[in-house]
Design an enzyme around this catalytic site. Structure first.
Site, mmCIF file in Angstrom:
data_model
loop_
_atom_site.group_PDB
_atom_site.id
_atom_site.type_symbol
_atom_site.label_atom_id
_atom_site.label_comp_id
_atom_site.label_asym_id
_atom_site.label_seq_id
_atom_site.Cartn_x
_atom_site.Cartn_y
_atom_site.Cartn_z
ATOM 1 N N GLN A 257 69.923 -17.678 -51.823
ATOM 2 C CA GLN A 257 70.746 -16.829 -52.681
ATOM 3 C C GLN A 257 72.227 -16.967 -52.324
ATOM 4 O OE1 GLN A 257 70.774 -12.637 -51.652
ATOM 5 N NE2 GLN A 257 70.687 -12.030 -53.793
ATOM 6 N N GLY A 258 73.037 -17.347 -53.285
ATOM 7 C CA GLY A 258 74.477 -17.489 -53.027
ATOM 8 C C GLY A 258 75.271 -16.342 -53.635
ATOM 9 N N GLU B 24 76.220 2.684 -45.586
ATOM 10 C CA GLU B 24 77.354 3.450 -46.130
ATOM 11 C C GLU B 24 77.420 3.274 -47.648
ATOM 12 O OE1 GLU B 24 77.597 1.365 -43.460
ATOM 13 O OE2 GLU B 24 77.656 2.947 -41.935
ATOM 14 N N GLU C 264 64.700 -6.046 -56.188
ATOM 15 C CA GLU C 264 64.901 -6.161 -54.754
ATOM 16 C C GLU C 264 64.646 -4.824 -54.067
ATOM 17 O OE1 GLU C 264 68.305 -8.043 -51.805
ATOM 18 O OE2 GLU C 264 68.758 -7.700 -53.904
#
Lengths: 406, 376, 406, 376
Positions: free
Chosen positions: C128-129, C393, C250
């Protein structure tokens, strides 16, 4: 480095301890054991402070010229350790530890002569008029108006969270005397006679459900209250400077001695409470939690020692002061929480007037052991300590600015 | 597997919530608590008669609606949201549940009256020295004249001032903390020799010290078998734990709602304090704590019929998770409210006090963590 | 509500379990026990995934038309529970669980025909880029340029944190095809042959000190790399839409089954380690910490159950997905931390090549028990989980926005 | 009471720090760790001869400068800031300290060589089954021919590959965990029957498994009294604890500095991540954790001469507070560094690994909390 005290210092400690044994008498001790906020009632506070005054010890930090005892830093810290260790009430801060310093620095000679002696003798009690309903963390946004009318300021508005206003003879107060400039610049510092017409003190009932007259905080309403211009401290518009100056003193106190006393009381409870037939203090889980608090408290104590012993005269503790407040208040809450847990099921029982028997008021027979009654109110009440004097969030904001320039 | 409420449960929840919004709003609640009796007998009757809530989880054969523990969960969660003090937990969950499972004449006599609101039960299990241990008993019951003579002192019996009957644990044999020899009795309030010292509790409820001085209890008021009641009481305790956790979920949800609303309205430094990232993250953590606790309370409710070890672990796990959540949510709610949070003026402080008591009720986090770990 | 499985579901569980027993063979088990990141090596991964493929189970979520097994949600969750419970390696996500969904939704028929079958058969691995050195949390600020040159895009720039790039045949990649509009709008989604001239894969050495070739992440450099326009997915400028679509998948995975396996391994260690002459697992303090994690994990597990069983087909879990990720990753870190503590003093010993003996490479004799070696590297390595896929965060920022509108 | 460093201590600290900045910068440090030997004998000699650091805390009568435990604190804090792996702790604090207190011929022979950097000591106390307990010993020493025969296996002896001598604990009588029967010996590296299996440690150091097979130790290498060494070793352990905490303070200070700097430089969403309130508060909490730990480490250092109970409590308290701080500071430093924090490229990850090991070295937080609580 070493941690030892000199022989003179040890003699001084003995002297303080002996005096406390004599003067912090049995009725006072009984009352403090049932106090939910660390104070006696008004008469008790006055009596205690006047005993300290007679011994010359009511204002350890005051310069000799105003009646201070001329102690070293170590002597002061020994004195506070002994007072806290014995569970003595604190001297009410607003007179001796707050407005007095402002008067010494910014007051006129007349103001000092008029106000300082009655403060020292605890003849006049003070309260602080800073926060307003809309101005808590953001104090500079305060709105209470003081408009010139002849030789008086005319005050309208309200102050809140006013600790012990119902006992106070005087209030020192931040008011807005001008709207034109940036918010900090339009603020002035006034001394207000609490018997002035137009002042109403309304108690605020806190979570510990105090008895009427025993409340800690109040809202104070001002309806065309006239305050002579002679009761302005410093210049008009200099109020923010006075307040900042005062803040340095407010943050310079050692917390650990009081916390040690509070934690010791938890230990005493845990030695009396039973769990599975043995003292609660023998139970490994409880003991571990107690040990954790004791270790954190040792760290707080040693940090106070490091910070204060490293300060030169007149120097302010900077971000360290914020740290000490943060750490101590969080610890204090955790100590009250452990006490609440330690008293077990009787923590649930409400004994609103914990002083009733002591003061010969009619009292219902108490459920549970005598030490259980103040535990829950104290746990509830001490939620305040991470809110007042700058919330923990504000402390961290300030520290971030000072330490990292953020 | 199915984790949804039935249509009936959804309906009951919505009905109960609108009833509470209507008849138990915060001001009414305060007035009820400050009244002489400290509860609303009217509301109690309405729960029974108008809403049929008191019978929701009880068997149809005994006048109930034939629901289950999930109904209790739904009801108590709603009651928690309104800080309702009325003794549903001890009367229906504990008393009603126990009697229904035991069956027999006592159940047939009393359960229908629980459903109709006439019988109110308090659960007298704790003793001053006992610290959350069911079997740590000094109260004794001695056989006498075909019945029992009960002697002893029960501590902080919540709801006792309103109760018509008490479920009382006592030792019929064995030493102070033995598992054997524990018995349970149903005692009528006005039985001679029973004395109540009533008082308010810090969370707005009422409780009493119960003292039994040679109180005569008829043999048919023995609950379960003599000396063998501990397994039964362990189950009762697990039901009580799960029930009080369910109430805690309601208390927490309300505290979070109040906090978010306050943070959006309260301005400092020219903006709503809700715009500060630190407070946003704190409120997210409150939400997460409530959700995680909800999950374990749900699971524990569904596991009440499992074997004792699994049931106890599930209940203790729920209490640990809920206890931690109550602490985080309660303390954060007060902190974010600032000065207003430590006054009795706003609702949040009252919820915080109830939350703080629930944390310890039927055993603290430490107690239940130990109970869970012992069963690993 | 009830927690029971139907007889059919229980039969399905038995079937899965039997298959795993046969196919997750002893060499694989030995390798997984010494894995520092939850994967086998490249050959092992391919072998495992191909066994799954042959059984028809490699892509439980795929629609039947593309080769999915047509399972219910409960079947899928049983399957994952059994795989994780046995300690099986995870299927590498980038092909089966990531780019495939984008292709199904936004790809052309040709693209689907070309790429989906080799993914299913694990013949081609993907990477994955997304992230770039300057664009981590703020992904929309990505800078890697793709300029049109004839029928190609010409790529210059670099991608980083590229998991398993060294194994990959293909990369799916977000590139900037336009600078004019708001940052999200100028992004496109490209498929890149990793053997294209101009691509360099440079390993990034993580804290677990992986052996060469075993690294998890890489930086990938692009120097005038030509990518045919036919390898654009969707429209030019639609990359952000594709990425957001993918994100929903995901975040929809259950974490708890894997965590349960990891925690069970800690228990096994604690039963073997000794403290004061008894198994560490008998020590009250350790047992309490273990119990705390087990309880938190039960809560995470039950929360996953509640969230996923409450979703209707095609519905996204919203803020719940962020919560599940936050809770699971913090738990995972705490589990690796407890494992590191459980192994005791031998946690300090570095065994860099934990697979050496298994793969017949020269190996020094190991200090300490065999289970100790992966503990510290795993603790170090798993710091990543609260950083990748959106830091903790960022998760809280997003939740605050979704839940409270802040 | 006085909590200031002496002028000499300040001077030494500044000299040492500038030496380390010069000769032990991060790149040099990495090269040293990756070298065959894994340490810099050059640096060690320089500490001895150029700076006189190795003798700072040792008595003047034995060639040292007559300093005290505060000197060790200052030195180790500085070494921690530079992640120095060289074995000051085991050689000077443990070996030098123990020999100096014992005095006699062995001290006169060895301490001057410690000062000059010729003697390097490793402390072989732990055993595979022992889990931080000094007295949990299977290694035995049996009297033989006017000396002792030593047999056993010592685990993860840090610095052993560089040592010329080992301080070895062994049982001369009693059962595996008895307090009585514990003895300590000085063993020369190349004594026949001694074997080392050397390996790197996860924090960049070197250690070895030490195995003794019928190793002959002369009687005058017995340290202290036979069978009565536990009280002496408890003190040695407390010194080691305080020393490793001091190193931890340096490690943490450096992590905080790196983190603040990174947060100020790293831009996301168009601004430095240091501008996010949540990260600001986290960094403040890191600072507070370091300061609170510093206070207890200082106190524990000053209490090393107090009676055993007070000394042990002070040391364990320091380890608990420092252990918690190392966790908070280390994990936060990595988290705030984001992806870069989990790579070996930046210094922060290396500091995090050392911090994680120090957390457990000479006993974890749980171990020392228990040790403290037992002495309440």
């Amino acid at each position: 480095m070493d941690l030892a005290y000199s022989p003179e210092e040890n003699r001084f400690r003995d002297e303080v301890r002996a005096w406390i044994t004599q003067n912090f008498d049995a009725p006072m001790r009984a009352m403090m054991a049932q106090s939910k906020n660390g104070y006696l009632d008004k008469e008790g506070q006055r009596l205690w402070q006047q005993r300290l005054y007679e011994r010359g010890w009511v204002a350890p930090e005051w310069p000799v010229e105003y009646g201070g005892p001329d102690w070293t830093h170590t002597q002061r810290s020994i004195f506070y350790e002994e007072c806290a260790g014995a569970g003595c009430p604190q001297v009410i801060a607003m007179g001796v530890k707050m407005v007095a310093y402002v008067l010494m620095k910014y007051g006129t000679a007349e103001q000092r002569a008029r106000f300082l002696p009655p403060i020292l003798r605890s003849e006049e009690f003070w309260c602080q008029g800073y926060s307003e309903p809309g101005s808590g963390s953001d104090l500079a946004s305060l709105q209470m108006k003081a408009e010139r009318g002849g030789d008086d300021y005319v005050l309208n508005g309200s102050k809140t969270w006013t600790t012990l206003a119902q006992w106070a003879d005087w209030m020192f107060c931040l008011v807005r005397t001008s709207k034109e400039s940036k918010p900090q610049a339009g603020i002035s510092f006034l001394l207000i006679d609490m018997r002035s017409p137009g002042i109403t003190v309304a108690p605020i009932v806190t979570l510990d459900s105090p008895m009427p007259g025993q409340q800690e905080i109040n809202q104070v309403f001002f309806d065309n209250v006239r305050v002579p211009v002679s009761q302005l401290v410093g210049e008009e518009g200099q109020g923010w400077t006075c307040a900042k100056y005062l803040l340095e003193f407010e943050r310079g106190n050692a917390w650990a001695p009081t916390l040690k006393h509070q934690l010791r009381k938890v230990r005493e409870i845990a030695l009396k409470e039973y769990a599975a037939g043995a003292p609660l203090f023998e139970q490994a889980d409880f003991r571990r939690r107690y040990a954790e608090l004791e270790i954190r408290l040792s760290a707080a104590d040693a940090s106070e020692l490091r910070v204060f012993s490293g300060l030169k005269a007149g120097q302010s503790a900077g971000a360290d002061a914020n740290m000490l407040k943060l750490v101590a208040t969080e610890l204090q809450q955790d100590i009250t929480e452990l006490a609440f847990e330690a008293v077990g099921i009787y923590g649930q029982a409400k004994v609103r007037d914990t002083w009733a028997e002591l003061q010969n008021r009619p009292a219902d027979p108490r459920p549970g052991p005598v030490y259980a009654a103040p535990a829950a109110p104290a746990y509830f009440n001490y939620r305040k300590v991470t809110i007042y004097g700058g919330t923990s969030e504000i402390q961290r904001n300030i520290m971030s600015k000072i330490l990292f320039g953020l | 597997m199915n984790l949804s409420l039935t249509e009936e449960q959804v309906l009951m929840r919505d009905t109960l919530r609108s009833f509470l919004a209507d008849r138990y709003a915060f001001d009414t609640h305060r007035a009820i608590l400050e009244s002489e009796s400290g509860w609303s007998a009217n509301c109690w009757r309405a729960l029974a008669n108008e809403l049929g809530v008191l019978g929701a989880s009880l068997p149809e054969t005994l006048g109930g609606s034939g629901g289950n523990a999930i109904d209790n969960l739904v009801i108590l969660e709603s009651m928690g949201r309104s800080l309702m003090v009325e003794p549903y937990l001890s009367t229906v969950v504990i008393g009603g549940g126990l009697l229904s499972r035991l069956g027999g004449a006592l159940a047939e006599a009393l359960v229908p009256k629980i459903v109709s609101g006439e019988v109110v039960i308090a659960f007298a299990w704790a003793e001053p020295q006992g610290r959350y241990e069911l079997s740590d008993l000094r109260t004794t019951a001695v056989r006498s004249d075909g019945g029992y003579l009960l002697c002893g002192h029960k501590a902080v019996v919540v709801g006792a001032p309103w109760a018509t009957h008490f479920v009382v644990t006592a030792r019929t044999s064995g030493g102070e903390r033995d598992a054997e020899g524990v018995s349970a009795f149903l005692v009528e309030r006005d039985t001679a020799g029973t004395s109540l010292q009533s008082y308010p509790t810090v969370d707005g409820g009422r409780a009493a010290e119960l003292r039994f001085d040679q109180v005569r209890v008829p043999a048919h008021h023995l609950l379960g078998e003599e000396g063998q009641a501990l397994p039964m009481l362990e189950r009762v305790m697990d039901e009580a734990i799960v029930a009080v956790c369910a109430e805690g979920l309601g208390v927490m949800r309300r505290m979070l709602d109040e906090t978010v609303e306050y943070a959006q309205q309260r301005l400092q430094f020219g903006k709503a304090i809700a715009s500060f990232q630190v407070l946003q993250h704190r409120m997210v953590d409150m939400h997460i704590a409530i959700e995680q606790a909800t999950s374990l309370v749900t699971v524990a409710t569904l596991k009440l019929d499992e074997p004792p070890r699994e049931r106890a672990q599930a209940a203790s796990a729920a209490k640990v998770q809920t206890g931690r959540a109550l602490r985080l949510v309660g303390q954060s709610a007060v902190q974010i409210h600032g000065g207003m949070g430590v006054t009795e003026e706003l609702a949040v402080g009252h919820f915080f006090k109830r939350a703080s008591v629930i944390q310890h009720q039927f055993g603290s986090v430490d107690h239940h963590l130990r109970r869970y770990a012992e069963r690993l």
